[in-house]
Design a protein around this motif. Sequence first.
Motif, PDB file in Angstrom:
ATOM      1  N   ALA A   1      -4.826   0.754  -1.695  1.00  9.22           N
ATOM      2  CA  ALA A   1      -4.305  -0.593  -1.956  1.00  9.22           C
ATOM      3  C   ALA A   1      -4.863  -1.593  -0.949  1.00  9.22           C
ATOM      4  O   ALA A   1      -5.288  -2.702  -1.314  1.00  9.22           O
ATOM      5  CB  ALA A   1      -2.783  -0.581  -1.908  1.00  9.22           C
ATOM      6  N   ALA A   2      -4.883  -1.208   0.344  1.00 10.13           N
ATOM      7  CA  ALA A   2      -5.425  -2.094   1.376  1.00 10.13           C
ATOM      8  C   ALA A   2      -6.902  -2.364   1.133  1.00 10.13           C
ATOM      9  O   ALA A   2      -7.373  -3.501   1.286  1.00 10.13           O
ATOM     10  CB  ALA A   2      -5.207  -1.485   2.761  1.00 10.13           C
ATOM     11  N   ARG A   3      -7.619  -1.330   0.747  1.00 15.09           N
ATOM     12  CA  ARG A   3      -9.059  -1.501   0.492  1.00 15.09           C
ATOM     13  C   ARG A   3      -9.292  -2.414  -0.714  1.00 15.09           C
ATOM     14  O   ARG A   3     -10.132  -3.316  -0.662  1.00 15.09           O
ATOM     15  CB  ARG A   3      -9.711  -0.136   0.275  1.00 15.09           C
ATOM     16  CG  ARG A   3     -11.169  -0.214  -0.183  1.00 15.09           C
ATOM     17  CD  ARG A   3     -11.868   1.114  -0.031  1.00 15.09           C
ATOM     18  NE  ARG A   3     -12.016   1.471   1.373  1.00 15.09           N
ATOM     19  CZ  ARG A   3     -12.621   2.584   1.786  1.00 15.09           C
ATOM     20  NH1 ARG A   3     -13.109   3.448   0.909  1.00 15.09           N
ATOM     21  NH2 ARG A   3     -12.738   2.857   3.067  1.00 15.09           N
ATOM     22  N   PHE A   4      -8.544  -2.198  -1.783  1.00 16.55           N
ATOM     23  CA  PHE A   4      -8.737  -2.981  -3.005  1.00 16.55           C
ATOM     24  C   PHE A   4      -8.366  -4.444  -2.801  1.00 16.55           C
ATOM     25  O   PHE A   4      -9.060  -5.351  -3.252  1.00 16.55           O
ATOM     26  CB  PHE A   4      -7.906  -2.375  -4.133  1.00 16.55           C
ATOM     27  CG  PHE A   4      -7.963  -3.147  -5.426  1.00 16.55           C
ATOM     28  CD1 PHE A   4      -9.131  -3.193  -6.177  1.00 16.55           C
ATOM     29  CD2 PHE A   4      -6.849  -3.838  -5.880  1.00 16.55           C
ATOM     30  CE1 PHE A   4      -9.185  -3.913  -7.364  1.00 16.55           C
ATOM     31  CE2 PHE A   4      -6.889  -4.560  -7.064  1.00 16.55           C
ATOM     32  CZ  PHE A   4      -8.068  -4.595  -7.808  1.00 16.55           C
ATOM     33  N   LEU A   5      -7.282  -4.671  -2.069  1.00 21.55           N
ATOM     34  CA  LEU A   5      -6.768  -6.033  -1.934  1.00 21.55           C
ATOM     35  C   LEU A   5      -7.458  -6.841  -0.841  1.00 21.55           C
ATOM     36  O   LEU A   5      -7.700  -8.040  -1.010  1.00 21.55           O
ATOM     37  CB  LEU A   5      -5.261  -5.995  -1.654  1.00 21.55           C
ATOM     38  CG  LEU A   5      -4.373  -5.472  -2.784  1.00 21.55           C
ATOM     39  CD1 LEU A   5      -2.933  -5.354  -2.301  1.00 21.55           C
ATOM     40  CD2 LEU A   5      -4.462  -6.383  -4.003  1.00 21.55           C
ATOM     41  N   PHE A   6      -7.771  -6.198   0.272  1.00 19.25           N
ATOM     42  CA  PHE A   6      -8.154  -6.983   1.445  1.00 19.25           C
ATOM     43  C   PHE A   6      -9.522  -6.670   2.035  1.00 19.25           C
ATOM     44  O   PHE A   6     -10.004  -7.420   2.878  1.00 19.25           O
ATOM     45  CB  PHE A   6      -7.097  -6.802   2.554  1.00 19.25           C
ATOM     46  CG  PHE A   6      -5.706  -7.125   2.102  1.00 19.25           C
ATOM     47  CD1 PHE A   6      -5.385  -8.410   1.686  1.00 19.25           C
ATOM     48  CD2 PHE A   6      -4.728  -6.150   2.058  1.00 19.25           C
ATOM     49  CE1 PHE A   6      -4.104  -8.715   1.262  1.00 19.25           C
ATOM     50  CE2 PHE A   6      -3.443  -6.436   1.634  1.00 19.25           C
ATOM     51  CZ  PHE A   6      -3.130  -7.730   1.229  1.00 19.25           C
ATOM     52  N   ARG A   7     -10.154  -5.570   1.619  1.00 20.64           N
ATOM     53  CA  ARG A   7     -11.442  -5.197   2.230  1.00 20.64           C
ATOM     54  C   ARG A   7     -12.485  -6.309   2.079  1.00 20.64           C
ATOM     55  O   ARG A   7     -13.143  -6.696   3.037  1.00 20.64           O
ATOM     56  CB  ARG A   7     -11.951  -3.897   1.592  1.00 20.64           C
ATOM     57  CG  ARG A   7     -13.414  -3.566   1.840  1.00 20.64           C
ATOM     58  CD  ARG A   7     -13.670  -3.042   3.219  1.00 20.64           C
ATOM     59  NE  ARG A   7     -15.040  -2.589   3.350  1.00 20.64           N
ATOM     60  CZ  ARG A   7     -15.642  -2.297   4.468  1.00 20.64           C
ATOM     61  NH1 ARG A   7     -14.987  -2.394   5.601  1.00 20.64           N
ATOM     62  NH2 ARG A   7     -16.892  -1.902   4.505  1.00 20.64           N
ATOM     63  N   ASP A   8     -12.631  -6.840   0.888  1.00 17.75           N
ATOM     64  CA  ASP A   8     -13.641  -7.876   0.654  1.00 17.75           C
ATOM     65  C   ASP A   8     -13.337  -9.145   1.442  1.00 17.75           C
ATOM     66  O   ASP A   8     -14.239  -9.800   1.980  1.00 17.75           O
ATOM     67  CB  ASP A   8     -13.740  -8.201  -0.839  1.00 17.75           C
ATOM     68  CG  ASP A   8     -14.338  -7.059  -1.635  1.00 17.75           C
ATOM     69  OD1 ASP A   8     -14.991  -6.195  -1.014  1.00 17.75           O
ATOM     70  OD2 ASP A   8     -14.144  -7.033  -2.869  1.00 17.75           O
ATOM     71  N   VAL A   9     -12.047  -9.487   1.509  1.00 18.68           N
ATOM     72  CA  VAL A   9     -11.652 -10.694   2.240  1.00 18.68           C
ATOM     73  C   VAL A   9     -11.968 -10.544   3.727  1.00 18.68           C
ATOM     74  O   VAL A   9     -12.558 -11.434   4.351  1.00 18.68           O
ATOM     75  CB  VAL A   9     -10.149 -10.979   2.045  1.00 18.68           C
ATOM     76  CG1 VAL A   9      -9.709 -12.162   2.899  1.00 18.68           C
ATOM     77  CG2 VAL A   9      -9.847 -11.231   0.575  1.00 18.68           C
ATOM     78  N   VAL A  10     -11.576  -9.413   4.289  1.00 12.98           N
ATOM     79  CA  VAL A  10     -11.811  -9.168   5.715  1.00 12.98           C
ATOM     80  C   VAL A  10     -13.304  -9.080   6.004  1.00 12.98           C
ATOM     81  O   VAL A  10     -13.796  -9.616   7.001  1.00 12.98           O
ATOM     82  CB  VAL A  10     -11.088  -7.872   6.157  1.00 12.98           C
ATOM     83  CG1 VAL A  10     -11.476  -7.501   7.574  1.00 12.98           C
ATOM     84  CG2 VAL A  10      -9.587  -8.055   6.054  1.00 12.98           C
ATOM     85  N   LYS A  11     -14.031  -8.427   5.113  1.00 17.86           N
ATOM     86  CA  LYS A  11     -15.479  -8.294   5.298  1.00 17.86           C
ATOM     87  C   LYS A  11     -16.149  -9.657   5.268  1.00 17.86           C
ATOM     88  O   LYS A  11     -17.078  -9.932   6.032  1.00 17.86           O
ATOM     89  CB  LYS A  11     -16.058  -7.385   4.212  1.00 17.86           C
ATOM     90  CG  LYS A  11     -17.500  -6.986   4.443  1.00 17.86           C
ATOM     91  CD  LYS A  11     -17.951  -5.987   3.395  1.00 17.86           C
ATOM     92  CE  LYS A  11     -19.395  -5.576   3.623  1.00 17.86           C
ATOM     93  NZ  LYS A  11     -19.846  -4.602   2.582  1.00 17.86           N
TER      94      LYS A  11
END
Length: 715
Positions: free
Chosen positions: A104-114
């Motif tokens: 869930a963390a990867r799907f929701l926020f990985r792109d944003v943080v990256k």
Amino acid sequence: MKAPKLILIAVIAMLIGAFFYFGYSDFLTLHELKTHQAAIEARIAAQPVATAFVYALIYVLVTALSLPGAAVMTLAGGALFGLLWGTVIVSFASTIGAALAFLAARFLFRDVVKGRFGSAIRTIDAGIDRDGPFYLFTLRLIPLFPFFMINLVMGLTAIRLSTFYWVSQVGMLAGTLVYVNAGTQLAGIESLSDILSPGLLGSFALLGLFPLLTKKIVEHIQARKVFADWPKPAHFDNNIVVIGAGSGGLVTAYIASAVKAKVTLVEKHKMGGDCLNTGCVPSKALIRSAKWLAQHRRAEEFGIRQSSADFDFADVMARVKSVIEKVEPHDSIERYTELGVEVVTGEAKIISPWEVRVETAEGSKTLTTRAIVIAAGARPFVPPIPGIDSIEPLTSDNLWNLRELPKRLLVLGGGPIGCELAQCFARLGSLVTLVEMAPRLLAREDPEASEAVMASFRQDGVDLRLEHTAKEFIIDNGEKILIAEYDGNTVRIPFDQVLVAIGRAANIEDYGVEALGIALSPRKTIATDPFQATNYPNIYAVGDVAGPYQFTHVAAHQAWYAAVNALFGTFKKFRTDYSVIPWSTFTDPEVARVGLNEQEAEQQNIPYEVVTYGIDELDRAIADGEAHGFVKVLTEPGKDKILGVTIVGEHAGDLLAEYVLAMKHGIGLNKILGTIHIYPTLAEANKYAAGAWKRAHAPVSVLNWLRRYHSWRRG
């Protein structure tokens, strides 16, 4: 944010809201567990499988949603299902829940943080790729770190789901056993603090060091395997033997001597390496002479009615030689001997991981050493084009022997070396033809930087043959001719001499690399780890022989890490920092860069904003007659953090230093704007570029309110 992500966020928010709204959190307490233990046990006796399934499902949801109560749920597993089945159920349920939270963390926020922290995330991902399982295992073994936080943070990294799952399941097993076993004796537990005593916490902390200790043991075993066939001397003559006295070798030897290590520096040819003798120093001396001639031809621009210059090419090359001679003492045998370095002139050959044989004019001798640093450099690469041997090509090595100016000079290669020398010889009077396979020069730079250089070349009379591929060299009726292919057609290019400048090849032969089996990279350089070590832990490589950047200043940079790691790596090793690498091409105009440019940011899918300041608007540039070029800065969207800078213009390499410092130490454009720059100087261009960024990010709404305020104040 896209619809699937919004839907998932809504579902998670509803589940968490329901958990607290309907009071389910009250049930996940130690008191409630004890109160309802008998009733739950009766239900298990009636429907054991169904109850175990419901329990596991609840556990998965609690963990996946990062809800409080996992510790109590684990106790319940022991109390209700016993040590064996409680451990099995909790182990799988907790790991599945953790994996769901991770996803869930990867799907929701990985792109944003990256996107927001691109450079930092790339560094973290590189570390995770290298050591992730070890560190995750350590975190799982130490219950001081909240597991829900580990799940979420790991989801933001590039660690693989399969790795995360199995490391988590194994790593959490020890803590699961402790809690499940405590749950089997629930009646005696009054609070969760009764379970984790200071002694037990200390034991877990020691257990958490086990993965890192394992890594060290593995490294030790690998080292023993590499050294197995080589007898180790009982004592050593040296702490370090350095092979090669170029930039990397000299800095390595300097650092080792500065910390009072015994160091021997071996050089078979000339101290100072390529940079002093055939590279940076002579080329910049030649560039200065050629630039003076170019400026002399612009005399009328500076109000000078008439000017003449009489020169002989041989005198220009004599000056180049004299410049080398003036710099030589900085890198001389005498200077380094005074510093405490033993300098040996001869050919070195590594005969074991601890021995270097040196063939000198006086004979052969063998040096024993704890560590070896290879700084053997590189040489110009001459491609196997048919007929090239018959025309005796020039390279950046033998070019300096010329004393007669070539009438027609053909330059192969539109990279930094080819461009610098092509422009020099054109300004000195050669008819220069530059052949490049790519559609533009300096292909690593942004198109507008290339175009600025190409425009200058055309003014200097350089015949640019872009998208031409060299096929064959021939001699036709005594005339040298390059047969090239362009747009499917054959092109004949006559010349008198050819300069090959299409790259450099690492020197990896004739000094023991093959015999020892020192590993090479796909680029045919010596492969090194992040600490500059080769596959032999005590043999290091720096500079052009190792790459990945073939710059004198990078060789010196790597040398610090190699020297310190070779001498003190038993206690602490330092990873080579490539985060801020600047370089400059000394054409006219100069092209200098640090960090990302636009084409790299787009290739790597890194979000950015760009601001450009035209140096043609700068007062000092106008006064100097050098009002051309630009400062181009890439920043993180909405922030003043600098991702990269390209400067094209007079003294671009010097101007770049301010941005190198800023990027290295996290200084943004706002602070550059707030720094006083002397008027009138070229350095003001950096401040004006920061000002252009500030104007582009002006708070429009605040300014509108200020306009109204000032209007009100006027009455």
